[in-house]
Write a protein that holds these residues in place. Structure first.
Motif, short mmCIF file in Angstrom:
data_model
loop_
_atom_site.label_atom_id
_atom_site.label_comp_id
_atom_site.label_asym_id
_atom_site.label_seq_id
_atom_site.Cartn_x
_atom_site.Cartn_y
_atom_site.Cartn_z
N ALA A 1 0.82 -1.22 0.00
CA ALA A 1 0.00 0.00 0.00
C ALA A 1 0.85 1.26 0.00
CB ALA A 1 -0.94 -0.01 1.20
N ALA A 2 2.06 1.16 0.57
CA ALA A 2 2.93 2.33 0.65
C ALA A 2 3.71 2.58 -0.63
CB ALA A 2 3.91 2.15 1.82
N MET A 3 3.61 1.68 -1.62
CA MET A 3 4.39 1.81 -2.86
C MET A 3 3.75 2.80 -3.82
SD MET A 3 5.29 -2.19 -3.74
CE MET A 3 6.16 -3.24 -2.58
N THR A 4 4.59 3.53 -4.54
CA THR A 4 4.11 4.30 -5.70
C THR A 4 3.80 3.32 -6.82
OG1 THR A 4 6.33 4.57 -6.62
CG2 THR A 4 5.57 6.24 -5.02
N TRP A 5 3.14 3.79 -7.89
CA TRP A 5 2.85 2.87 -8.99
C TRP A 5 4.13 2.36 -9.63
CZ3 TRP A 5 4.41 3.96 -13.96
CH2 TRP A 5 4.69 5.29 -14.29
N GLN A 6 5.20 3.23 -9.66
CA GLN A 6 6.47 2.78 -10.23
C GLN A 6 7.09 1.68 -9.37
OE1 GLN A 6 5.69 5.97 -9.56
NE2 GLN A 6 6.39 7.38 -11.16
N ALA A 7 7.06 1.90 -8.04
CA ALA A 7 7.63 0.91 -7.13
C ALA A 7 6.84 -0.40 -7.18
CB ALA A 7 7.64 1.45 -5.70
N PHE A 8 5.52 -0.28 -7.35
CA PHE A 8 4.70 -1.49 -7.43
C PHE A 8 5.04 -2.30 -8.67
CE2 PHE A 8 0.52 -3.50 -8.60
CZ PHE A 8 0.59 -4.49 -7.62
N GLU A 9 5.25 -1.65 -9.80
CA GLU A 9 5.63 -2.37 -11.01
C GLU A 9 6.99 -3.05 -10.84
OE1 GLU A 9 5.43 0.26 -14.34
OE2 GLU A 9 3.26 0.53 -14.21
N ARG A 10 7.94 -2.37 -10.19
CA ARG A 10 9.24 -3.00 -9.94
C ARG A 10 9.09 -4.19 -8.98
NH1 ARG A 10 10.86 2.53 -9.74
NH2 ARG A 10 10.82 2.50 -7.45
N HIS A 11 8.18 -4.06 -8.02
CA HIS A 11 7.93 -5.17 -7.09
C HIS A 11 7.40 -6.40 -7.83
CE1 HIS A 11 6.53 -7.35 -3.57
NE2 HIS A 11 5.31 -7.36 -4.06
N VAL A 12 6.44 -6.20 -8.72
CA VAL A 12 5.89 -7.32 -9.49
C VAL A 12 6.96 -7.91 -10.39
CG1 VAL A 12 4.18 -7.97 -11.23
CG2 VAL A 12 3.53 -6.44 -9.38
N ALA A 13 7.81 -7.07 -10.98
CA ALA A 13 8.91 -7.56 -11.82
C ALA A 13 9.85 -8.45 -11.02
CB ALA A 13 9.66 -6.39 -12.43
N ASP A 14 10.13 -8.06 -9.78
CA ASP A 14 10.99 -8.88 -8.92
C ASP A 14 10.34 -10.23 -8.61
OD1 ASP A 14 12.98 -6.98 -8.79
OD2 ASP A 14 12.26 -6.10 -6.91
N LEU A 15 9.02 -10.23 -8.43
CA LEU A 15 8.32 -11.50 -8.21
C LEU A 15 8.41 -12.41 -9.43
CD1 LEU A 15 5.09 -10.26 -6.37
CD2 LEU A 15 7.12 -11.31 -5.35
N LEU A 16 8.30 -11.83 -10.62
CA LEU A 16 8.44 -12.61 -11.85
C LEU A 16 9.83 -13.25 -11.93
CD1 LEU A 16 6.79 -10.12 -14.37
CD2 LEU A 16 5.83 -12.31 -13.66
N ARG A 17 10.85 -12.45 -11.62
CA ARG A 17 12.23 -12.98 -11.67
C ARG A 17 12.41 -14.07 -10.62
NH1 ARG A 17 13.22 -7.21 -11.83
NH2 ARG A 17 13.65 -6.55 -13.97
N ARG A 18 11.84 -13.86 -9.43
CA ARG A 18 11.94 -14.88 -8.38
C ARG A 18 11.32 -16.20 -8.80
NH1 ARG A 18 7.81 -14.49 -3.74
NH2 ARG A 18 6.73 -15.70 -5.34
N ASP A 19 10.24 -16.12 -9.62
CA ASP A 19 9.56 -17.32 -10.09
C ASP A 19 10.19 -17.90 -11.36
OD1 ASP A 19 7.90 -17.04 -7.96
OD2 ASP A 19 6.03 -17.04 -9.11
N GLY A 20 11.37 -17.40 -11.73
CA GLY A 20 12.11 -18.00 -12.84
C GLY A 20 11.98 -17.32 -14.18
N CYS A 21 11.28 -16.19 -14.26
CA CYS A 21 11.14 -15.50 -15.54
C CYS A 21 12.45 -14.81 -15.95
CB CYS A 21 10.02 -14.46 -15.49
SG CYS A 21 8.37 -15.20 -15.41
N MET A 22 12.66 -14.70 -17.25
CA MET A 22 13.87 -14.09 -17.80
C MET A 22 13.49 -12.90 -18.67
SD MET A 22 15.73 -17.68 -18.87
CE MET A 22 14.25 -18.27 -19.69
N ASP A 23 14.49 -12.07 -18.95
CA ASP A 23 14.31 -10.90 -19.83
C ASP A 23 13.14 -10.03 -19.37
OD1 ASP A 23 16.36 -11.96 -21.34
OD2 ASP A 23 15.00 -12.98 -22.73
N VAL A 24 13.00 -9.88 -18.05
CA VAL A 24 11.90 -9.09 -17.49
C VAL A 24 12.20 -7.61 -17.68
CG1 VAL A 24 10.59 -8.52 -15.42
CG2 VAL A 24 11.33 -10.89 -15.83
N VAL A 25 11.29 -6.88 -18.32
CA VAL A 25 11.47 -5.47 -18.60
C VAL A 25 10.27 -4.70 -18.05
CG1 VAL A 25 11.69 -3.69 -20.38
CG2 VAL A 25 12.81 -5.91 -20.68
N VAL A 26 10.54 -3.69 -17.22
CA VAL A 26 9.50 -2.80 -16.70
C VAL A 26 9.45 -1.58 -17.60
CG1 VAL A 26 8.66 -1.50 -14.72
CG2 VAL A 26 9.95 -3.61 -14.36
N ARG A 27 8.34 -1.38 -18.26
CA ARG A 27 8.25 -0.28 -19.24
C ARG A 27 8.12 1.08 -18.57
NH1 ARG A 27 4.49 -2.62 -24.20
NH2 ARG A 27 5.73 -4.48 -24.62
#
Length: 351
Positions: free
Chosen positions: A227-253
């Protein structure tokens, strides 16, 4: 045990196992185009040991189902771009189509395996799928309810969270890089990575169990942090979760002219991923409206033709939005599912 032929008749059963694309390489190595995500009609035919015409006829009979699962036909500027960016890397290695090129994602190839009657390879894939499904349904489930667990004898033996961080941020990404560049040992590396991720999940669970015993409320902590995240921080947070789950070439637009797609990437088995993030914690809205879902579904499915489309939100989805998601194949991650994902549970759609 269910006979493999039942997959030929049951679309609902086929849909339930379409995420198990790893089965393809367990039966026979599937060669991919240089983009690492697609194969041509000829490559599909070679994999299953049938003629190109058989594959084309199958695509015609089951066009709607196959296109929903990653079949795309490139023409005009799209074809020219694909030839320039992908096929030109290996001149002479792949035929240069003139007017159109049909591509199959790994998910679509698995779909073909469940529809193709006269192929020994397809039959082996179907049998393997059902065997794995049977094992997953009959394997004893570990009871992880905190209320039924005794308090540890010594809370000083708690799990150090730094171990989990090392596994999630160092060891797993290392395996991702090895898997991406390896050929001969790819299957063994994927299995090793899954073992490491199982250890990581157990460590996360132990930490949550101890926190509960000590009176903390992990869900509230996770929710407050998001809840304390900005929309930019939230997108980076989701990107980190993708990488943690094994995703590659993750790009936050992180751009507003993205047609509703905030993050792109690839799963470990080569499926393309597109993500829409909505942090509505402080926006006063209780659910995602259907208009937002329509925009994202159109961009992910009709325009970019991604294999895995995720809509991640800090709230719930309206009934109309969920209906659109179900019809278009968009996977929704609501507030509770996001909390669990953040706390260490791996997202099923990315496996």
């Amino acid at each position: 045990m269910i006979n493999e032929s039942v997959l030929l008749e049951s679309k609902s059963l086929r849909d339930s196992v379409l995420e198990r694309t790893d089965v393809l390489d367990r039966v026979k190595a599937l060669s991919l185009l240089p983009d690492g995500m697609h194969v041509t009609t000829a490559m599909v035919a070679a994999y299953f040991g049938v003629t190109i015409e058989v594959v084309r006829q199958l695509k015609t009979r089951h066009q709607e189902e196959l296109f929903c699962n990653g079949v795309v036909t490139l023409r005009g500027s799209d074809l020219a771009e694909f030839k320039r960016d992908i096929l030109s890397r290996f001149p002479g290695g792949y035929p240069q189509p003139r007017s159109s090129l049909t591509l199959y994602s790994r998910r679509a190839v698995l779909n073909v395996a469940m529809l193709l009657r006269d192929s020994d390879i397809a039959r082996q894939v179907r049998t393997y799928l059902l065997d794995m499904e049977y094992l997953s349904r009959t394997r004893p489930v570990e009871n992880t309810a905190p209320a039924q667990l005794a308090a540890p004898d010594d809370l000083d033996t708690r799990i150090d969270r730094r171990i989990t961080q090392i596994l999630g941020k160092t060891v797993v990404p290392m395996f991702n890089a090895l898997i991406e560049t390896s050929g001969e040992h790819r299957r063994e590396l994927i299995e090793l990575r899954e073992d490491i991720q199982n250890v990581e999940r157990k460590l996360c669970w132990h930490h949550r169990r101890i926190s509960t015993l000590e009176g903390d409320t992990p869900t509230d902590q996770v929710r407050a942090s998001i809840a304390a995240m900005t929309w930019q921080a939230f997108e980076r947070h989701v990107a980190d979760l993708l990488r943690r789950d094994g995703c590659m070439d993750v790009v936050v637009r992180q751009a507003r002219s993205d047609r509703g797609i905030d993050i792109t990437g690839r799963t470990a088995d080569g499926r393309s991923v597109a993500v829409q993030c909505k942090n509505r914690a402080g926006a006063g809205r209780s659910s995602i409206p259907s208009a937002d879902m329509q925009k994202f579904a159109g961009a992910a499915r009709a325009v970019d033709h991604v294999d895995v489309a995720l809509f991640v939100a800090t709230c719930n989805f309206s009934h109309e939005a969920q209906v659109i998601a179900d019809l278009s194949g968009v996977i929704t991650v609501n507030r509770d599912e996001l909390d669990a994902w953040t706390a260490g549970v791996h997202l099923k759609a990315l496996r």
